[in-house]
Design a protein around this motif. Structure first.
Motif, PDB file in Angstrom:
ATOM      1  N   GLN A 245     -24.588  10.360  32.671  1.00  0.00           N
ATOM      2  CA  GLN A 245     -24.941  10.892  33.977  1.00  0.00           C
ATOM      3  C   GLN A 245     -25.994  10.022  34.646  1.00  0.00           C
ATOM      4  N   GLY A 246     -25.857   9.901  35.957  1.00  0.00           N
ATOM      5  CA  GLY A 246     -26.814   9.087  36.709  1.00  0.00           C
ATOM      6  C   GLY A 246     -26.144   7.873  37.305  1.00  0.00           C
ATOM      7  N   ALA A 247     -26.916   6.895  37.680  1.00  0.00           N
ATOM      8  CA  ALA A 247     -26.381   5.690  38.306  1.00  0.00           C
ATOM      9  C   ALA A 247     -25.452   4.959  37.339  1.00  0.00           C
ATOM     10  N   VAL A 248     -24.322   4.530  37.856  1.00  0.00           N
ATOM     11  CA  VAL A 248     -23.342   3.829  37.040  1.00  0.00           C
ATOM     12  C   VAL A 248     -23.533   2.329  37.216  1.00  0.00           C
ATOM     13  N   ASP A 249     -23.630   1.622  36.099  1.00  0.00           N
ATOM     14  CA  ASP A 249     -23.792   0.173  36.103  1.00  0.00           C
ATOM     15  C   ASP A 249     -22.412  -0.458  36.230  1.00  0.00           C
ATOM     16  N   ALA A 250     -21.912  -0.570  37.472  1.00  0.00           N
ATOM     17  CA  ALA A 250     -20.564  -1.084  37.682  1.00  0.00           C
ATOM     18  C   ALA A 250     -20.415  -2.509  37.170  1.00  0.00           C
ATOM     19  N   GLU A 251     -21.437  -3.329  37.362  1.00  0.00           N
ATOM     20  CA  GLU A 251     -21.368  -4.709  36.876  1.00  0.00           C
ATOM     21  C   GLU A 251     -21.296  -4.732  35.355  1.00  0.00           C
ATOM     22  N   GLY A 252     -22.091  -3.871  34.730  1.00  0.00           N
ATOM     23  CA  GLY A 252     -22.060  -3.787  33.271  1.00  0.00           C
ATOM     24  C   GLY A 252     -20.722  -3.318  32.748  1.00  0.00           C
ATOM     25  N   TRP A 253     -20.132  -2.326  33.410  1.00  0.00           N
ATOM     26  CA  TRP A 253     -18.825  -1.843  32.975  1.00  0.00           C
ATOM     27  C   TRP A 253     -17.764  -2.909  33.160  1.00  0.00           C
ATOM     28  N   SER A 254     -17.872  -3.707  34.198  1.00  0.00           N
ATOM     29  CA  SER A 254     -16.898  -4.767  34.422  1.00  0.00           C
ATOM     30  C   SER A 254     -16.900  -5.780  33.282  1.00  0.00           C
ATOM     31  N   ALA A 255     -18.060  -5.962  32.672  1.00  0.00           N
ATOM     32  CA  ALA A 255     -18.169  -6.928  31.575  1.00  0.00           C
ATOM     33  C   ALA A 255     -17.976  -6.292  30.201  1.00  0.00           C
ATOM     34  N   SER A 256     -17.803  -4.978  30.153  1.00  0.00           N
ATOM     35  CA  SER A 256     -17.809  -4.276  28.872  1.00  0.00           C
ATOM     36  C   SER A 256     -16.504  -4.367  28.106  1.00  0.00           C
ATOM     37  N   GLY A 257     -15.403  -4.628  28.802  1.00  0.00           N
ATOM     38  CA  GLY A 257     -14.095  -4.610  28.164  1.00  0.00           C
ATOM     39  C   GLY A 257     -13.440  -3.249  28.153  1.00  0.00           C
ATOM     40  N   ILE A 258     -14.089  -2.229  28.716  1.00  0.00           N
ATOM     41  CA  ILE A 258     -13.514  -0.891  28.804  1.00  0.00           C
ATOM     42  C   ILE A 258     -12.526  -0.835  29.971  1.00  0.00           C
ATOM     43  N   ASP A 259     -11.383  -0.179  29.736  1.00  0.00           N
ATOM     44  CA  ASP A 259     -10.327  -0.136  30.748  1.00  0.00           C
ATOM     45  C   ASP A 259     -10.518   0.960  31.788  1.00  0.00           C
ATOM     46  N   ARG A 260     -11.118   2.080  31.380  1.00  0.00           N
ATOM     47  CA  ARG A 260     -11.305   3.197  32.314  1.00  0.00           C
ATOM     48  C   ARG A 260     -12.661   3.841  32.054  1.00  0.00           C
ATOM     49  N   VAL A 261     -13.401   4.114  33.113  1.00  0.00           N
ATOM     50  CA  VAL A 261     -14.689   4.793  33.013  1.00  0.00           C
ATOM     51  C   VAL A 261     -14.610   6.087  33.813  1.00  0.00           C
ATOM     52  N   ILE A 262     -14.973   7.190  33.172  1.00  0.00           N
ATOM     53  CA  ILE A 262     -14.975   8.501  33.829  1.00  0.00           C
ATOM     54  C   ILE A 262     -16.393   8.759  34.335  1.00  0.00           C
ATOM     55  N   VAL A 263     -16.518   9.000  35.639  1.00  0.00           N
ATOM     56  CA  VAL A 263     -17.831   9.105  36.259  1.00  0.00           C
ATOM     57  C   VAL A 263     -18.018  10.457  36.935  1.00  0.00           C
ATOM     58  N   ALA A 264     -19.260  10.799  37.133  1.00  0.00           N
ATOM     59  CA  ALA A 264     -19.656  11.966  37.929  1.00  0.00           C
ATOM     60  C   ALA A 264     -20.860  11.526  38.748  1.00  0.00           C
ATOM     61  N   PRO A 265     -20.630  10.794  39.841  1.00  0.00           N
ATOM     62  CA  PRO A 265     -21.732  10.146  40.576  1.00  0.00           C
ATOM     63  C   PRO A 265     -22.477  11.099  41.506  1.00  0.00           C
ATOM     64  N   TRP A 266     -23.053  12.117  40.910  1.00  0.00           N
ATOM     65  CA  TRP A 266     -23.866  13.067  41.657  1.00  0.00           C
ATOM     66  C   TRP A 266     -24.834  13.737  40.690  1.00  0.00           C
ATOM     67  N   SER A 267     -25.870  14.364  41.218  1.00  0.00           N
ATOM     68  CA  SER A 267     -26.855  15.060  40.391  1.00  0.00           C
ATOM     69  C   SER A 267     -26.640  16.563  40.386  1.00  0.00           C
ATOM     70  N   ARG A 268     -26.179  17.108  41.530  1.00  0.00           N
ATOM     71  CA  ARG A 268     -25.921  18.538  41.644  1.00  0.00           C
ATOM     72  C   ARG A 268     -24.568  18.753  42.297  1.00  0.00           C
ATOM     73  N   SER A 269     -23.974  19.910  42.048  1.00  0.00           N
ATOM     74  CA  SER A 269     -22.630  20.185  42.552  1.00  0.00           C
ATOM     75  C   SER A 269     -22.521  19.988  44.057  1.00  0.00           C
ATOM     76  N   GLY A 270     -23.562  20.396  44.794  1.00  0.00           N
ATOM     77  CA  GLY A 270     -23.518  20.280  46.241  1.00  0.00           C
ATOM     78  C   GLY A 270     -23.454  18.855  46.738  1.00  0.00           C
ATOM     79  N   GLU A 271     -23.766  17.895  45.850  1.00  0.00           N
ATOM     80  CA  GLU A 271     -23.752  16.478  46.218  1.00  0.00           C
ATOM     81  C   GLU A 271     -22.476  15.779  45.775  1.00  0.00           C
ATOM     82  N   ALA A 272     -21.548  16.519  45.157  1.00  0.00           N
ATOM     83  CA  ALA A 272     -20.401  15.888  44.513  1.00  0.00           C
ATOM     84  C   ALA A 272     -19.523  15.120  45.489  1.00  0.00           C
ATOM     85  N   LEU A 273     -19.141  15.723  46.595  1.00  0.00           N
ATOM     86  CA  LEU A 273     -18.219  15.067  47.517  1.00  0.00           C
ATOM     87  C   LEU A 273     -18.841  13.822  48.131  1.00  0.00           C
ATOM     88  N   ASP A 274     -20.099  13.919  48.545  1.00  0.00           N
ATOM     89  CA  ASP A 274     -20.774  12.745  49.093  1.00  0.00           C
ATOM     90  C   ASP A 274     -20.929  11.663  48.026  1.00  0.00           C
TER      91      ASP A 274
END
Length: 289
Positions: A245-274
């Protein structure tokens, strides 16, 4: 809409774990509109109010026994009805807690009504208390999962199928309809223990790890690749993990070799869509027609 991809990194899915269920429909619709590849839902049957705290690293279950729990296949079917391309994933489904006929029917039904969009993540489970409630031996969950997967595979791929094993036995039966995705929906084996990694390498199309950062996933990924070599696989598994949870290191994931990353880029439910829109603008682009 066009299928989403990253030109220089992993595909991104969306986790429903950290958003209120009242928003799941809106999150699914927005995730598809914004270009995410998939949406993922967890699975439990029941969680007790009292547990042996010594059996859990932090002294308690990761989720409360009073947390809202939905039937994962039913709810994903509801989300399938309001989307058209979004892949529908389980993170992770516990088929060994059900009779294999029940699990096979549920997964096949979801694959049919969604037009072949199931991503089936399965695992042996982590909550001994949950298995105790169902009356299944937690110590034998691995062998029971293996047997259940054998039954699912037979029902989904053979016109008639009979089975005799340590836990399940039945004469020849028919099973229709088959899943849309043949020979079966993509099967992702979850877990980071040595048996789970061996199971993934031996019989999975993919592997699902725990919540990670790009740095922390390196160790289990290395063990997975070793298990693949030991099993003699000719093709590497597709790999999926959830981002911490929290900020996603997109550059780090790009170099990680992982094919799919599941994210939740928000802190509270009310912020989910934004949060979904913001992350998509920064890290996801649609595939060129």
């Amino acid at each position: 809409m066009a299928e989403a991809e990253r030109s220089d990194g992993p595909r991104y899915g969306v986790s429903l774990l950290r958003v209120h269920p009242a928003l799941w429909r809106d999150v699914a619709i927005e995730a598809e509109r914004a270009g995410y590849e998939s949406i993922w839902m967890s699975d439990h049957l029941m969680l007790p109010e009292e547990v042996d705290r010594e059996k859990y690293p932090d002294g308690e279950l990761p989720i409360s026994s009073h947390s809202p729990i939905f039937d994962v296949m039913v709810h994903l079917a509801a989300l399938a009805a309001v989307t058209t391309t979004l892949r529908l994933g389980t993170y992770v489904y516990q088929p060994a807690l059900r009779h294999p006929f029940v699990a096979a029917r549920a997964v096949a039904t979801l694959d049919v009504v969604s037009g072949g969009r199931v991503e089936l993540g399965v695992g042996a489970g982590w909550s001994e208390a949950e298995w105790d409630l169902v009356g299944v031996d937690f110590a034998r969950r691995g062998e029971l999962l293996d047997e259940t997967l054998d039954v699912l595979d037979g029902l989904w791929t053979q016109k008639s199928f009979a089975y005799q094993g340590a836990h399940h036995e039945f004469p020849s039966v028919g099973f229709e309809p088959k899943p849309v995705q043949q020979p079966r929906p993509p099967l992702h084996i979850g877990g980071e223990s040595a048996p789970a990694l061996r199971r993934a390498a031996a019989r999975g199309g993919g592997w699902i790890g725990m919540h990670h950062t790009p740095a922390s996933v390196a160790a289990p990924l290395a063990r997975l690749r070793a298990a693949e070599r030991d099993s003699g696989r000719s093709r590497p598994l597709q790999t999926t993990v959830a981002a911490h949870q929290g900020a996603v290191d997109a550059e780090g994931w790009s170099a990680s070799g992982i094919d799919r990353v599941i994210v939740a880029p928000w802190s509270r439910s009310g912020e989910a869509l934004d949060g979904l829109r913001r992350f998509a603008r920064e890290h996801i682009r649609p595939r060129s027609e």
